[in-house]
Scaffold this motif. Structure first.
Motif, PDB file in Angstrom:
ATOM      1  N   ILE A  94     -54.079  29.664 -29.789  1.00  0.00           N
ATOM      2  CA  ILE A  94     -53.002  28.721 -29.456  1.00  0.00           C
ATOM      3  C   ILE A  94     -51.664  29.256 -29.949  1.00  0.00           C
ATOM      4  O   ILE A  94     -50.635  29.150 -29.260  1.00  0.00           O
ATOM      5  CB  ILE A  94     -53.301  27.336 -30.079  1.00  0.00           C
ATOM      6  N   ASP A  98     -48.499  30.192 -27.471  1.00  0.00           N
ATOM      7  CA  ASP A  98     -47.162  29.634 -27.655  1.00  0.00           C
ATOM      8  C   ASP A  98     -46.114  30.744 -27.743  1.00  0.00           C
ATOM      9  O   ASP A  98     -45.080  30.690 -27.071  1.00  0.00           O
ATOM     10  CB  ASP A  98     -47.141  28.767 -28.913  1.00  0.00           C
ATOM     11  N   LEU A 106     -43.410  22.318 -23.093  1.00  0.00           N
ATOM     12  CA  LEU A 106     -44.855  22.153 -22.945  1.00  0.00           C
ATOM     13  C   LEU A 106     -45.161  20.672 -22.877  1.00  0.00           C
ATOM     14  O   LEU A 106     -44.620  19.879 -23.661  1.00  0.00           O
ATOM     15  CB  LEU A 106     -45.594  22.814 -24.109  1.00  0.00           C
ATOM     16  N   VAL A 108     -48.190  17.661 -22.984  1.00  0.00           N
ATOM     17  CA  VAL A 108     -49.547  17.432 -23.460  1.00  0.00           C
ATOM     18  C   VAL A 108     -49.764  15.935 -23.621  1.00  0.00           C
ATOM     19  O   VAL A 108     -48.887  15.219 -24.093  1.00  0.00           O
ATOM     20  CB  VAL A 108     -49.795  18.176 -24.799  1.00  0.00           C
ATOM     21  N   THR A 112     -54.036  13.962 -29.282  1.00  0.00           N
ATOM     22  CA  THR A 112     -54.849  15.129 -28.975  1.00  0.00           C
ATOM     23  C   THR A 112     -54.899  16.022 -30.216  1.00  0.00           C
ATOM     24  O   THR A 112     -54.418  15.647 -31.292  1.00  0.00           O
ATOM     25  CB  THR A 112     -54.271  15.884 -27.763  1.00  0.00           C
ATOM     26  N   TRP A 116     -51.548  21.462 -30.545  1.00  0.00           N
ATOM     27  CA  TRP A 116     -50.892  21.493 -29.240  1.00  0.00           C
ATOM     28  C   TRP A 116     -49.541  20.802 -29.274  1.00  0.00           C
ATOM     29  O   TRP A 116     -48.695  21.061 -28.417  1.00  0.00           O
ATOM     30  CB  TRP A 116     -51.776  20.863 -28.170  1.00  0.00           C
ATOM     31  N   VAL A 158     -50.845  21.226 -20.608  1.00  0.00           N
ATOM     32  CA  VAL A 158     -52.082  21.355 -21.370  1.00  0.00           C
ATOM     33  C   VAL A 158     -52.980  20.161 -21.074  1.00  0.00           C
ATOM     34  O   VAL A 158     -52.512  19.021 -21.020  1.00  0.00           O
ATOM     35  CB  VAL A 158     -51.804  21.436 -22.878  1.00  0.00           C
ATOM     36  N   CYS A 160     -56.864  18.819 -22.526  1.00  0.00           N
ATOM     37  CA  CYS A 160     -58.042  19.025 -23.370  1.00  0.00           C
ATOM     38  C   CYS A 160     -59.204  18.246 -22.752  1.00  0.00           C
ATOM     39  O   CYS A 160     -59.094  17.039 -22.537  1.00  0.00           O
ATOM     40  CB  CYS A 160     -57.782  18.557 -24.800  1.00  0.00           C
ATOM     41  N   ASN A 163     -61.179  15.371 -24.536  1.00  0.00           N
ATOM     42  CA  ASN A 163     -60.011  15.282 -25.412  1.00  0.00           C
ATOM     43  C   ASN A 163     -60.427  14.918 -26.821  1.00  0.00           C
ATOM     44  O   ASN A 163     -61.362  14.163 -27.044  1.00  0.00           O
ATOM     45  CB  ASN A 163     -59.031  14.235 -24.867  1.00  0.00           C
ATOM     46  N   VAL A 189     -52.999  25.253 -19.334  1.00  0.00           N
ATOM     47  CA  VAL A 189     -54.060  25.529 -20.304  1.00  0.00           C
ATOM     48  C   VAL A 189     -55.084  24.407 -20.233  1.00  0.00           C
ATOM     49  O   VAL A 189     -54.732  23.224 -20.346  1.00  0.00           O
ATOM     50  CB  VAL A 189     -53.507  25.635 -21.739  1.00  0.00           C
ATOM     51  N   ASP A 191     -58.144  23.248 -22.354  1.00  0.00           N
ATOM     52  CA  ASP A 191     -58.829  23.451 -23.637  1.00  0.00           C
ATOM     53  C   ASP A 191     -60.220  22.822 -23.552  1.00  0.00           C
ATOM     54  O   ASP A 191     -60.372  21.599 -23.564  1.00  0.00           O
ATOM     55  CB  ASP A 191     -58.004  22.797 -24.756  1.00  0.00           C
TER      56      ASP A 191
END
Length: 571
Positions: A94, A98, A106, A108, A112, A116, A158, A160, A163, A189, A191
């Motif tokens: 990660i 970045d 970014l 997100v 989370t 991130w 992003v 996840c 999550n 991304v 994840d």
């Protein structure tokens, strides 16, 4: 365990103290761990015995280079080594994502995994946080998330899946559509650190699809799945250019000898690993049922190896956490320091049933007063004995039937009045707060109020002349729509960016109908030029052009992992 152990939590800004720190502060034995999301069934006792027998050899000598260890892992997973980069834990990857690939902003969903949000802010990037709503069970609506990204002009997205901390799950076809709709971003991304614990879909991973796209990275963990957080190893999958860029920045010996030893052991223990995942999934169902039986405790659906729970009204998470540790030697994860969460929530790792019974017994004593220190949940007639912040959240949810600040805003508008709350700056969000709220309701994107176009200030009443006549006209009260804490204030947009498509590249194909919900919304009169929809990242080909398909058909899976005794880790 001594009461002063709980002071360790106040010295860690975003995470719980390490098990080593807790053990040092106790009598030498650590607590039962419901905090660190590890697989409790793998490695097997026999595997630990084998590693212990070779401990001196493992820690005495240098490991092989990262390329050798990566090649062995890829042989096991049937992935091309040029599409994989292994790191010293997912956090190292990660960090490099970045530094190398996040230019300015970014997006997100929150809450989370903290890195991130924290990592990009530490390097001066703008982090656009999309708040998941408690009223919808913290489910992520990808269409609304896409609108949120377009409205802010965010360059990196992003997701996840599942999550952390709520365990929310997204199906593979929806993520593939999202990836194609976001083909013009610098980076997407996905994840998948906890995906191997999911059982909602047979093959939920998008690693095969990621390798065909110019701007997608899939991040995966090994420590969580294999129950070995201390070894620190994980990997990412991407097209060769992206993976090679990250891999070129990593030290030759960034993986330790324990990581090498475990990776080379795995091909002989596929059956045990498959059984461990099956047992975790079964334990998750049993644990959810037992916790749901506790009065006032809400358990959210999860596809991870953990459960996200909301404590009964009146219970303060920090108090419950400290008492569980000091009175019952049980470590739980209180989520008040996670952006988008509060102290009303705990994340509890799935563990064997013998440990779950101990957890439930401890929660009963702490929450409902069967211990010598009384109940953490106050009786209704006695008022609240917990923090004013938690009390305010409870009151807000109760008075708006779970709809939160939006419900409160609707009530205020209906009554012709408004709370008139002055907003304080949101630290680290990179988004300024409003100087004044618009009188008209703001547009909303995914449950988050968005700033309306600048409107003139409401007219001020004229001061009546001193005549025998009428009383002064009342000053109109502007209606203020309060905004959620994670998204207060108007959006700051980057300078307009021109992204022309090079002449040799064919014209971008239209977004398929099934993915139309993720396309850039038609938002009139935006404050600045947004990213042109459908423009390939960095002038490259779109995913649909690479595959020669309609952008939705999945690439044929080669079946990973491929070793006959190794389980399907993606399902």
């Amino acid at each position: 365990m001594a009461d002063n152990v709980t002071s360790l939590f106040r010295s860690t800004a975003a995470h719980s103290p390490s098990m080593a720190a807790l053990t040092r502060e106790s009598d030498g034995a650590g607590p039962v761990d419901f905090c660190i999301p590890c697989n409790p069934y793998f490695p097997t006792p026999a595997m630990f015995e084998e590693m212990a027998a070779r401990l001196r050899e493992i820690i005495t000598y240098y490991p092989s280079g990262a390329d050798t260890i990566t090649a062995e892992l890829c042989s096991l997973l049937q992935l091309p080594p040029q599409c994989v980069a292994m790191g010293n834990g997912s956090t190292e990857l990660i960090t490099w994502i970045d530094h190398l690939l996040v230019r300015e902003s970014l997006a997100v969903p929150v809450p989370t995994f903290g890195r991130w949000t924290d990592q990009p802010m530490e390097t001066g990037k703008r982090v656009d946080m999309y708040p998941l709503q408690e009223s919808s069970g913290f489910a992520l609506d990808l269409a609304q998330y896409a609108e949120f990204i377009r409205a802010r002009g965010t360059r990196v997205a992003v997701i996840c899946n599942p999550n952390n901390p709520d365990g929310g799950f997204l199906h593979k076809h929806a993520i593939v559509q999202f990836m194609d709709a976001m083909a013009d971003l610098d980076l997407v991304v996905i994840d998948e650190s906890f995906l191997e614990f999911a059982d909602a879909e047979h093959e939920p991973s998008v690693v095969q699809e990621a390798m065909l796209r110019p701007n997608v990275i899939v991040l995966r963990s090994l420590g969580k799945n294999f129950g070995l957080h201390g070894i620190r190893f994980g990997y990412l999958v991407a097209n060769p250019a992206l993976a090679g860029r990250v891999r070129s920045m990593l030290p030759k010996w960034n993986l330790n000898s324990f990581a090498e030893h475990v990776v080379f052991m795995l091909k002989e223990h596929g059956a045990e690993y498959a059984q461990s995942l099956h047992q975790v999934r079964r334990d998750r169902m049993d644990m959810s049922g037992q916790l749901s039986s506790l009065p006032g405790l809400t358990v959210y659906p999860s596809q991870g190896n953990f459960l996200f729970v909301r404590l009964p009204v009146g219970a303060e998470g920090t108090v419950v956490r400290d008492r569980m540790l000091t009175e019952h030697r049980i470590l739980v994860r209180e989520c008040g320091n996670k952006i988008g969460s509060s102290s009303r929530f705990l994340r509890l790792v799935v563990r064997p049933q013998v440990d779950v019974r101990r957890l439930v017994s401890g929660l009963e004593q702490v929450l409902y007063g069967t211990s010598r220190r009384g109940a953490a949940v106050p009786e209704p007639a006695t008022g609240t004995g917990y923090s004013s912040g938690t009390a305010a959240v409870d009151r807000l949810v109760s008075e708006t039937n779970g709809s939160g600040t939006r419900g409160l805003a609707a009530q205020a508008v209906g009554a012709g009045t408004a709370p008139g709350i002055a907003a304080a700056p949101a630290a680290g969000t990179g988004m300024p707060l409003p100087a004044a709220a618009s009188a008209a309701p703001a547009d909303t994107f995914g449950g988050m109020p968005m700033p309306a176009a600048a409107s003139p200030a409401p007219p001020q009443p004229q001061t009546p002349r001193p005549a025998p006549a009428p009383a002064p006209q009342p000053v109109p009260v502007p209606q203020v729509v309060p905004q959620p804490a994670a998204a207060q204030g108007p959006v700051t947009y980057p300078e307009p960016v021109s992204l022309p498509v090079p002449e040799p590249v064919p014209a971008p194909q239209p977004v398929p109908a099934a993915a139309a919900a993720f396309a850039a919304p038609q938002v009139p009169q935006q404050p600045s030029g947004l990213t042109p929809p459908g423009v390939p990242a960095r002038g490259g080909l779109t995913a649909a052009q690479v595959r020669g398909t309609d952008g939705l058909s999945a690439a044929p899976a080669t079946g990973w992992p491929g070793a006959q005794s190794w389980p399907n880790a993606a399902g």
